[in-house]
Design a protein around this motif. Structure first.
Motif: not given
Length: 101
Positions: A32-35, A46-62, A67-70
């Protein structure tokens, strides 16, 4: 007592790897910190939704579910006992990295 008992055995090949240990993987908090860092650098926001952060994590291969990210982001509103010491503030539009130290 046999001679030379205090010396280590000499092996010509160097170190021998024992076992099939896997290297430690990043925790959900680390991902999460990396994304958030990547999103801030790329978009300048400066502000990101959970979906935006999760999309970035998916692109990095999480390997974590959304739900775990939230839940992790909810827990990151309190300081961690270990690094990275990222604390999030929840706003109406999403989450942002806290400016308080």
């Amino acid at each position: 007592m046999p001679p030379n008992t205090n010396r280590r055995p000499k092996v010509a090949v160097g170190w021998i790897r024992l076992g099939g240990r896997k290297p430690a993987e990043a925790s959900c908090r680390d991902e999460v910190t990396g994304s958030l860092t990547t999103l801030r650098a790329r978009t300048g926001q400066q502000v990101f939704t959970v979906r935006e952060g999760y999309a970035e994590m998916l692109a990095a291969g999480t390997r974590y579910a959304e739900s775990t990210v939230f839940k992790t982001k909810q827990r990151m509103k309190a300081p961690s006992g270990r690094s990275p010491w990222t604390v999030l503030e929840q706003t109406g539009a999403g989450f942002r990295v806290s400016t308080q130290t």
